[in-house]
Design a protein around this motif. Structure first.
Motif, PDB file in Angstrom:
ATOM      1  N   ILE A 147       0.758  -1.226  -0.092  1.00 28.34           N
ATOM      2  CA  ILE A 147       0.066  -0.058   0.051  1.00 28.34           C
ATOM      3  C   ILE A 147       0.932   1.298   0.028  1.00 28.34           C
ATOM      4  CG2 ILE A 147      -1.924   1.349   1.317  1.00 28.34           C
ATOM      5  CD1 ILE A 147      -2.699  -1.705   0.495  1.00 28.34           C
ATOM      6  N   GLY A 148       0.701   2.026  -1.068  1.00 23.98           N
ATOM      7  CA  GLY A 148       1.387   3.398  -1.081  1.00 23.98           C
ATOM      8  C   GLY A 148       2.395   3.433  -2.198  1.00 23.98           C
ATOM      9  N   MET A 149       2.756   4.349  -2.722  1.00 28.27           N
ATOM     10  CA  MET A 149       3.710   4.360  -3.994  1.00 28.27           C
ATOM     11  C   MET A 149       4.807   5.389  -4.199  1.00 28.27           C
ATOM     12  SD  MET A 149       0.974   5.252  -7.160  1.00 28.27           S
ATOM     13  CE  MET A 149      -0.188   6.743  -7.045  1.00 28.27           C
ATOM     14  N   GLY A 150       5.609   5.465  -2.961  1.00 28.32           N
ATOM     15  CA  GLY A 150       6.742   6.183  -2.802  1.00 28.32           C
ATOM     16  C   GLY A 150       7.936   5.296  -2.956  1.00 28.32           C
ATOM     17  N   ASN A 151       9.160   5.979  -2.426  1.00 29.67           N
ATOM     18  CA  ASN A 151      10.382   5.186  -2.781  1.00 29.67           C
ATOM     19  C   ASN A 151      10.512   4.189  -1.775  1.00 29.67           C
ATOM     20  OD1 ASN A 151      11.428   6.969  -4.787  1.00 29.67           O
ATOM     21  ND2 ASN A 151      12.313   8.529  -2.972  1.00 29.67           N
ATOM     22  N   LYS A 184       4.798   8.795  -6.263  1.00 36.16           N
ATOM     23  CA  LYS A 184       5.414   9.801  -5.202  1.00 36.16           C
ATOM     24  C   LYS A 184       7.173   9.034  -5.349  1.00 36.16           C
ATOM     25  CE  LYS A 184       2.961  12.532  -3.095  1.00 36.16           C
ATOM     26  NZ  LYS A 184       2.274  12.895  -4.447  1.00 36.16           N
ATOM     27  N   PHE A 185       7.420   8.047  -6.197  1.00 41.89           N
ATOM     28  CA  PHE A 185       8.615   7.482  -6.132  1.00 41.89           C
ATOM     29  C   PHE A 185       9.538   8.384  -7.195  1.00 41.89           C
ATOM     30  CE2 PHE A 185       5.852   4.765  -8.871  1.00 41.89           C
ATOM     31  CZ  PHE A 185       6.399   4.907 -10.072  1.00 41.89           C
ATOM     32  N   PHE A 297       2.545  -2.132   4.404  1.00 40.76           N
ATOM     33  CA  PHE A 297       1.941  -0.650   4.432  1.00 40.76           C
ATOM     34  C   PHE A 297       3.153   0.179   4.334  1.00 40.76           C
ATOM     35  CE2 PHE A 297      -2.007  -2.531   6.749  1.00 40.76           C
ATOM     36  CZ  PHE A 297      -2.984  -1.987   6.184  1.00 40.76           C
ATOM     37  N   ALA A 298       3.081   0.701   3.306  1.00 37.45           N
ATOM     38  CA  ALA A 298       4.273   1.836   3.230  1.00 37.45           C
ATOM     39  C   ALA A 298       3.762   3.232   2.895  1.00 37.45           C
ATOM     40  CB  ALA A 298       5.201   1.251   1.806  1.00 37.45           C
ATOM     41  N   ILE A 299       3.037   3.672   3.964  1.00 33.58           N
ATOM     42  CA  ILE A 299       2.355   4.786   4.068  1.00 33.58           C
ATOM     43  C   ILE A 299       2.887   5.807   4.916  1.00 33.58           C
ATOM     44  CG2 ILE A 299       0.308   3.824   3.169  1.00 33.58           C
ATOM     45  CD1 ILE A 299      -0.592   3.680   6.239  1.00 33.58           C
TER      46      ILE A 299
END
Ligand code: FAD
Length: 451
Positions: A147-151, A184-185, A297-299
């Motif tokens: 979950i989440g779309m950052g680095n 966001k990556f 969860f990568a939030i």
């Protein structure tokens, strides 16, 4: 003598300590982990060898300063070995909190406690071998959702797709509450995993959300040129395991199977709405159940509420004074009496959770340290406990403290292990083994032998 205590020896703790120590004040670093470095040691991707060893060298130089002392294996906070109040009783002229963002952001979803559901921080601590996470169960299955779309998502996907020694993943799906234009990556980070991107599935997904992103004024046909350049190149099959995206979806319920491990995840479909010059996700009552056996969860994270500092909705409370907001933002504030806690400062990810790379943590810590230095100019002289006295007082409580001399022994023991195993680097993955290795090196008189 005005001594400064710094709690936390990650990048922010080190850069703050360096600035303060170079201004000739004695600094004592207190660190939860045996090894220093924080996320630079235990978060940054294991294959980023050059960056990690460069940072280790910089931190080593700070430890080499004669007026810097180090006590590792010493967590500060409620229910930990040392309470903040005790630290204050040892009379530091200033106390700097650089403890990072150790709290976990919980969404409060039904089923969140199922096996196979992890927070990204714990997961990266595990694969970077931070005790006790290193030896805990972080098993992953064939179908993993992140979950989440950052680095941080990219790091975890990279681990699952390429580097995990026990990897079983067949498919990694990134779930994002907004659309493809809100990734966001960094492009350079994504390059590491791009070969796994399932282009057919991505095209289908873009079609699926096309009308919803158009409603927020976005043109889906611009995705190849702006977000996923691979889509503009001649088609090629994705490398196995595959990487997929599911946009405009928010997790709402986790369904454990009979074995207690996550079996399915229900997501709700979101609309995308234009808001304040950007976009926001708006949940609908349309839900879809997806099969997963692992969920990460990568939030982002939050400040640890158990440290014992006044805590507000955005983390530790800082001075709301608007006369000098630059300085005020680093000062710890007690809302109960409406006063700053004199000489108490917060820097780095402890001040702004999950914000920015090491460079930004450094900048923040150095700015904070500059405010500490101007505070020290007029602060009263205090007879702070010396490192020797602190060591004696803490030694009576049981757990073994790790000093900077011990770190040199640990470094030698790791070097020996790396040499024996033909590795560039070696890390012990539990505290007792690390402590035993330190002891063994001490007994050998610190001799580096090939035996
Ligand atoms: C998965 C991941 C990958 C990253 N990759 C990169 C990258 O490639 N490049 C880059 O530049 N940046 C990267 N970053 C960002 C970088 O790690 C942070 O900017 C930086 O580590 C923040 O520094 P900090 O000192 O504020 O916090 P941290 O690094 O978290 O350090 C906190 C320190 O406080 C100590 N501590 C915590 N609680 C206590 C307590 N109760 N008592 C005593 N000590 C305590 C910890 O032991 C630790 O040493 C990454 C971050 C993550 C999460």
């Amino acid at each position: 003598m005005k001594t400064v205590f710094v709690v936390g020896a990650g990048p922010a703790g080190f850069y703050a300590a360096q600035k303060i120590a170079r201004a000739s004040y004695p600094v004592v670093l207190f660190n939860r982990d045996i090894k220093p470095g924080g996320l630079a040691e235990y978060g940054i991707y294991p294959m980023k060898d050059k960056m990690k060893s460069g940072l280790r060298k910089q931190f080593g130089k700070v430890l080499d300063l004669p007026n810097v002392s180090y006590f590792g294996h010493l967590a500060v906070g409620a229910g930990r070995l040392l309470q903040i109040e005790e630290l204050r009783q040892w009379n530091p002229a200033a106390l700097v909190f650089a403890v990072g963002a150790q709290g976990t952001k919980k969404l409060g979803l039904p089923g969140e406690e199922a096996r196979g559901v992890y927070s990204a921080k714990d997961f990266v601590y595990h694969y970077n071998q931070l005790p006790p996470f290193a030896t805990q169960d972080f098993s992953t299955g064939k179908r993993v959702a992140i979950i989440g779309m950052g680095n941080v998502m990219v790091d975890i996907a990279r681990w699952l797709l390429q580097d995990a020694p026990d990897r079983r993943s067949e498919e990694v799906t990134v779930i994002a509450r907004r659309g493809p234009f809100e990734v966001k990556f960094d492009e350079k980070e994504f390059d590491h995993i791009e070969a796994h991107l399932d282009l057919r599935a991505l095209q289908d997904e873009l079609l699926r959300v096309k009308d919803r992103v158009a409603a927020a004024g976005q043109d889906i046909t611009r995705v190849p040129e702006t977000v996923f350049p691979l889509l503009a190149q001649p088609f090629r099959e994705a490398a196995f395991p595959r990487l997929r995206f599911r946009f405009l979806s928010s997790p709402v319920e986790i369904h454990p199977g009979a074995d207690g491990r996550i079996a399915r995840l229900t997501v709700c479909e979101n609309l995308l709405v234009a808001k304040n010059g950007g976009t926001a996700a708006k949940a609908t009552d349309q839900a879809t159940a997806l099969d997963f056996d692992t969920l990460i969860f990568a939030i982002g994270d939050v400040a640890d509420p158990t440290i014992g500092l006044p805590y507000g909705k955005d983390g530790y409370q800082t001075n709301p004074d608007t006369a000098d907001p630059e300085r005020a933002a680093y000062e710890v504030f007690d809302p109960q009496n409406g006063q700053v806690i004199p000489g108490n400062f917060v820097v780095g990810w402890a001040r702004k959770a999950s914000e920015g790379l090491v460079g930004m943590a450094r900048l923040d810590a150095e700015k904070g340290a500059a405010h500490v230095l101007s505070y020290l100019e007029s602060a009263a002289e205090k007879a702070a406990a010396t490192p020797g006295e602190i060591q004696d007082l803490l030694a009576r409580r049981g757990p073994e403290l790790v000093t900077k001399q011990d770190l040199s022994c640990l470094g030698r023991a790791e070097e020996l292990q790396a040499r024996e195993r033909g590795l560039n680097n070696f890390k012990f993955s539990d505290d007792p083994t690390m402590l035993a290795a330190i002891e063994e090196q001490k007994n050998r008189g610190g001799q580096l032998s090939a035996a």
